[in-house]
Design a protein around this motif. Sequence first.
Motif, PDB file in Angstrom:
ATOM      1  N   LEU A   1       0.674  -1.849   0.053  1.00  0.00           N
ATOM      2  CA  LEU A   1      -0.265  -0.125   0.025  1.00  0.00           C
ATOM      3  C   LEU A   1       0.437   1.470  -0.347  1.00  0.00           C
ATOM      4  CD1 LEU A   1      -2.937   1.172  -0.073  1.00  0.00           C
ATOM      5  CD2 LEU A   1      -2.749   1.145   2.423  1.00  0.00           C
ATOM      6  N   SER A   2       2.213   1.406   0.043  1.00  0.00           N
ATOM      7  CA  SER A   2       2.868   2.622   0.309  1.00  0.00           C
ATOM      8  C   SER A   2       3.099   3.100  -1.241  1.00  0.00           C
ATOM      9  CB  SER A   2       3.861   2.489   1.897  1.00  0.00           C
ATOM     10  OG  SER A   2       4.992   1.110   0.557  1.00  0.00           O
ATOM     11  N   ILE A   3       2.785   1.825  -1.757  1.00  0.00           N
ATOM     12  CA  ILE A   3       3.973   2.451  -2.672  1.00  0.00           C
ATOM     13  C   ILE A   3       2.850   3.590  -3.640  1.00  0.00           C
ATOM     14  CG2 ILE A   3       3.930   1.378  -5.523  1.00  0.00           C
ATOM     15  CD1 ILE A   3       4.062  -0.728  -4.649  1.00  0.00           C
ATOM     16  N   ARG A   4       3.547   4.273  -3.723  1.00  0.00           N
ATOM     17  CA  ARG A   4       2.882   5.775  -4.908  1.00  0.00           C
ATOM     18  C   ARG A   4       1.925   5.679  -5.606  1.00  0.00           C
ATOM     19  NH1 ARG A   4       7.830   8.574  -5.969  1.00  0.00           N
ATOM     20  NH2 ARG A   4       7.705   9.141  -4.226  1.00  0.00           N
ATOM     21  N   GLY A   5       0.990   6.494  -5.362  1.00  0.00           N
ATOM     22  CA  GLY A   5      -0.432   6.536  -6.297  1.00  0.00           C
ATOM     23  C   GLY A   5      -1.467   4.864  -6.888  1.00  0.00           C
ATOM     24  N   THR A   6      -0.490   4.356  -5.178  1.00  0.00           N
ATOM     25  CA  THR A   6      -1.799   2.777  -4.819  1.00  0.00           C
ATOM     26  C   THR A   6      -3.306   3.267  -4.162  1.00  0.00           C
ATOM     27  OG1 THR A   6       0.616   1.354  -5.158  1.00  0.00           O
ATOM     28  CG2 THR A   6      -1.352   0.489  -3.553  1.00  0.00           C
ATOM     29  N   ARG A   7      -4.076   2.416  -4.682  1.00  0.00           N
ATOM     30  CA  ARG A   7      -4.755   2.429  -3.981  1.00  0.00           C
ATOM     31  C   ARG A   7      -5.271   1.362  -3.259  1.00  0.00           C
ATOM     32  NH1 ARG A   7     -11.482   4.171  -5.805  1.00  0.00           N
ATOM     33  NH2 ARG A   7     -12.166   4.544  -4.270  1.00  0.00           N
ATOM     34  N   LEU A   8      -5.197   0.328  -3.146  1.00  0.00           N
ATOM     35  CA  LEU A   8      -5.440  -0.487  -2.440  1.00  0.00           C
ATOM     36  C   LEU A   8      -4.484  -1.480  -3.021  1.00  0.00           C
ATOM     37  CD1 LEU A   8      -7.637  -2.920  -2.130  1.00  0.00           C
ATOM     38  CD2 LEU A   8      -8.229  -3.059  -4.777  1.00  0.00           C
ATOM     39  N   ALA A   9      -4.165  -2.515  -1.673  1.00  0.00           N
ATOM     40  CA  ALA A   9      -3.296  -3.295  -1.511  1.00  0.00           C
ATOM     41  C   ALA A   9      -3.603  -4.695  -1.321  1.00  0.00           C
ATOM     42  CB  ALA A   9      -2.352  -2.939  -0.924  1.00  0.00           C
ATOM     43  N   ALA A  10      -3.505  -5.670  -2.159  1.00  0.00           N
ATOM     44  CA  ALA A  10      -3.875  -7.013  -1.959  1.00  0.00           C
ATOM     45  C   ALA A  10      -3.174  -8.592  -1.811  1.00  0.00           C
ATOM     46  CB  ALA A  10      -4.557  -7.801  -2.759  1.00  0.00           C
ATOM     47  N   PHE A  11      -3.051  -9.192   0.006  1.00  0.00           N
ATOM     48  CA  PHE A  11      -2.136  -9.949   0.229  1.00  0.00           C
ATOM     49  C   PHE A  11      -2.600 -11.441   0.198  1.00  0.00           C
ATOM     50  CE2 PHE A  11      -0.053 -12.134   3.514  1.00  0.00           C
ATOM     51  CZ  PHE A  11       2.004 -12.876   2.290  1.00  0.00           C
ATOM     52  N   PHE A  12      -2.040 -12.334  -0.488  1.00  0.00           N
ATOM     53  CA  PHE A  12      -2.684 -13.294  -0.521  1.00  0.00           C
ATOM     54  C   PHE A  12      -1.631 -14.432  -0.212  1.00  0.00           C
ATOM     55  CE2 PHE A  12      -5.011 -10.889  -3.851  1.00  0.00           C
ATOM     56  CZ  PHE A  12      -5.952 -11.563  -3.994  1.00  0.00           C
ATOM     57  N   VAL A  13      -1.680 -15.416   0.904  1.00  0.00           N
ATOM     58  CA  VAL A  13      -0.913 -16.521   1.573  1.00  0.00           C
ATOM     59  C   VAL A  13      -2.307 -17.452   1.769  1.00  0.00           C
ATOM     60  CG1 VAL A  13      -1.688 -15.710   3.832  1.00  0.00           C
ATOM     61  CG2 VAL A  13       0.935 -17.112   3.521  1.00  0.00           C
ATOM     62  N   GLU A  14      -1.093 -18.623   1.405  1.00  0.00           N
ATOM     63  CA  GLU A  14      -1.174 -19.668   1.246  1.00  0.00           C
ATOM     64  C   GLU A  14      -1.396 -20.830   2.278  1.00  0.00           C
ATOM     65  OE1 GLU A  14      -1.449 -23.133  -2.362  1.00  0.00           O
ATOM     66  OE2 GLU A  14       0.190 -23.116  -1.691  1.00  0.00           O
ATOM     67  N   ARG A  15      -1.972 -21.536   3.154  1.00  0.00           N
ATOM     68  CA  ARG A  15      -2.238 -21.923   4.394  1.00  0.00           C
ATOM     69  C   ARG A  15      -2.611 -23.092   3.951  1.00  0.00           C
ATOM     70  NH1 ARG A  15       0.685 -18.199   7.561  1.00  0.00           N
ATOM     71  NH2 ARG A  15      -0.785 -16.500   7.854  1.00  0.00           N
TER      72      ARG A  15
ATOM     73  N   ASP B   1      -5.288 -25.248   5.258  1.00  0.00           N
ATOM     74  CA  ASP B   1      -7.167 -25.443   4.981  1.00  0.00           C
ATOM     75  C   ASP B   1      -7.868 -24.135   3.804  1.00  0.00           C
ATOM     76  OD1 ASP B   1      -6.658 -23.749   6.999  1.00  0.00           O
ATOM     77  OD2 ASP B   1      -7.098 -23.882   8.411  1.00  0.00           O
ATOM     78  N   MET B   2      -6.808 -22.935   3.427  1.00  0.00           N
ATOM     79  CA  MET B   2      -7.020 -21.854   2.827  1.00  0.00           C
ATOM     80  C   MET B   2      -6.019 -21.183   2.498  1.00  0.00           C
ATOM     81  SD  MET B   2      -8.470 -19.101   6.587  1.00  0.00           S
ATOM     82  CE  MET B   2      -8.761 -20.309   7.509  1.00  0.00           C
ATOM     83  N   VAL B   3      -7.073 -20.073   1.799  1.00  0.00           N
ATOM     84  CA  VAL B   3      -5.691 -18.502   1.292  1.00  0.00           C
ATOM     85  C   VAL B   3      -6.291 -17.789   2.226  1.00  0.00           C
ATOM     86  CG1 VAL B   3      -5.536 -17.834  -0.717  1.00  0.00           C
ATOM     87  CG2 VAL B   3      -5.827 -19.991  -0.538  1.00  0.00           C
ATOM     88  N   LYS B   4      -5.558 -17.326   2.731  1.00  0.00           N
ATOM     89  CA  LYS B   4      -6.397 -16.190   3.666  1.00  0.00           C
ATOM     90  C   LYS B   4      -5.505 -15.009   2.752  1.00  0.00           C
ATOM     91  CE  LYS B   4      -4.290 -13.599   7.545  1.00  0.00           C
ATOM     92  NZ  LYS B   4      -3.327 -13.703   8.656  1.00  0.00           N
ATOM     93  N   ILE B   5      -6.793 -14.361   2.679  1.00  0.00           N
ATOM     94  CA  ILE B   5      -6.716 -12.885   2.202  1.00  0.00           C
ATOM     95  C   ILE B   5      -6.990 -11.436   2.954  1.00  0.00           C
ATOM     96  CG2 ILE B   5      -7.525 -11.302   0.245  1.00  0.00           C
ATOM     97  CD1 ILE B   5      -9.547 -13.692  -0.030  1.00  0.00           C
ATOM     98  N   SER B   6      -5.690 -10.714   2.488  1.00  0.00           N
ATOM     99  CA  SER B   6      -5.825  -9.148   3.156  1.00  0.00           C
ATOM    100  C   SER B   6      -5.883  -8.298   2.685  1.00  0.00           C
ATOM    101  CB  SER B   6      -4.460  -9.126   4.224  1.00  0.00           C
ATOM    102  OG  SER B   6      -4.160 -10.534   5.703  1.00  0.00           O
ATOM    103  N   LEU B   7      -6.462  -7.193   2.749  1.00  0.00           N
ATOM    104  CA  LEU B   7      -6.830  -5.886   2.085  1.00  0.00           C
ATOM    105  C   LEU B   7      -6.697  -4.933   2.340  1.00  0.00           C
ATOM    106  CD1 LEU B   7      -9.834  -6.670  -0.668  1.00  0.00           C
ATOM    107  CD2 LEU B   7      -7.668  -7.472  -1.045  1.00  0.00           C
ATOM    108  N   ARG B   8      -5.924  -3.866   2.410  1.00  0.00           N
ATOM    109  CA  ARG B   8      -6.135  -2.395   2.855  1.00  0.00           C
ATOM    110  C   ARG B   8      -6.311  -1.812   1.751  1.00  0.00           C
ATOM    111  NH1 ARG B   8      -5.539  -6.052   6.215  1.00  0.00           N
ATOM    112  NH2 ARG B   8      -4.408  -5.729   8.297  1.00  0.00           N
ATOM    113  N   SER B   9      -6.523  -0.282   1.924  1.00  0.00           N
ATOM    114  CA  SER B   9      -7.049   0.698   1.227  1.00  0.00           C
ATOM    115  C   SER B   9      -7.127   2.052   1.511  1.00  0.00           C
ATOM    116  CB  SER B   9      -8.407   0.285   0.304  1.00  0.00           C
ATOM    117  OG  SER B   9      -9.195   1.032   2.081  1.00  0.00           O
ATOM    118  N   LYS B  10      -6.724   3.358   1.041  1.00  0.00           N
ATOM    119  CA  LYS B  10      -6.816   4.949   0.918  1.00  0.00           C
ATOM    120  C   LYS B  10      -8.124   5.253   0.750  1.00  0.00           C
ATOM    121  CE  LYS B  10      -2.094   4.518   0.241  1.00  0.00           C
ATOM    122  NZ  LYS B  10      -0.487   5.384  -0.396  1.00  0.00           N
ATOM    123  N   GLY B  11      -8.474   6.288   1.332  1.00  0.00           N
ATOM    124  CA  GLY B  11      -9.801   6.846   1.321  1.00  0.00           C
ATOM    125  C   GLY B  11     -10.696   6.370   1.362  1.00  0.00           C
TER     126      GLY B  11
END
Length: 341
Positions: A266-280, A282-292
Amino acid sequence: MSFPSAPTPQVDRLRDLLATPRRIAIVSHYNPDGDAVGSSQGLAHVLRQLGHTVHVVLPNRPPAFLDFVPGSNDRITFDKDPDDARQRIQECELLFCLDFNRQDRVGGLERVVRDAPSKVLIDHHQDPEDFAELAFSDTYACATCQMVFDIISAMGHAGVIDREAATCLYTGLVTDSGSFRFPSTTPHTMRVAAALMERGVDIASVHGAIMDDNSEDRMRLLGLALGERMRVLPDLRTVIIGLSGQDMARHGSTPGDTEGFVNHALSIRGTRLAAFFVERPDMVKISLRSKGDLPVDRFLKEHFNGGGHRNAAGGQSNETLEATIARFERELPKFLQQHPA
């Protein structure tokens, strides 16, 4: 709704519930973070000071960097000792549910939590389920730890918050506010932080434990995530990072090693949405962060069985990592069109 340091009907009812010594259990959500750990262990410390028998029961072990939080040696985790975890909840007279708003957020403890007859909810996430006998829900609070401080103060027990309890609660303020930089940070948040500092919190030690205590493996995993697994979608002002189970194993990852990775994107200049996916396993865990005003909690609630806050939310998928990311990218343009910058 906010909870100032003054009595309310809810506070009076809670005071009545705690008027005599009780057997109490405190539970928080699966993959407990700093706010879950801090609020649970901070409240436990205060309730013990008030004469109650208290057990903190967590669905699984928190990240190792949170082991500094006072009371960590006394907590019970379901993944390590499931029989003891169930028993403590089954035998309690009052169950505090902290930092989650749906009973399916407690992993393997869900059934025993659902069966508990007397529950008190303290939480700041949106759209809480109606499952508690007494509910304190404040979606404007930056952290559940802030709410715990306010409720304890409103009951007239602020004097019981000593250095240990204050350290627990300050930990949740720091982690859930992004070190006091997220929009949920208010003047009241800073007043609570100041009050906790006045009770002896060593803020340098807390921040150091949270921010500056990385293993070599974690730093190498972060390097892999940013150097080889990150994709920038400039037209959508979005950054995606995906880590496979093989990536995690390659660096001997432990629970919590990926905490905060999404914030780098999310800290990259101009980014409005950051999405992180990690394979566990028993699942794929999803983390989202946004601005505004981009409500990532709504997006995850609709598509990935998730929720949280407007600018910080989590979800999950039972599909493969590749399929999960592909579905995310299919749904993303429509979502962004509905919420123009």
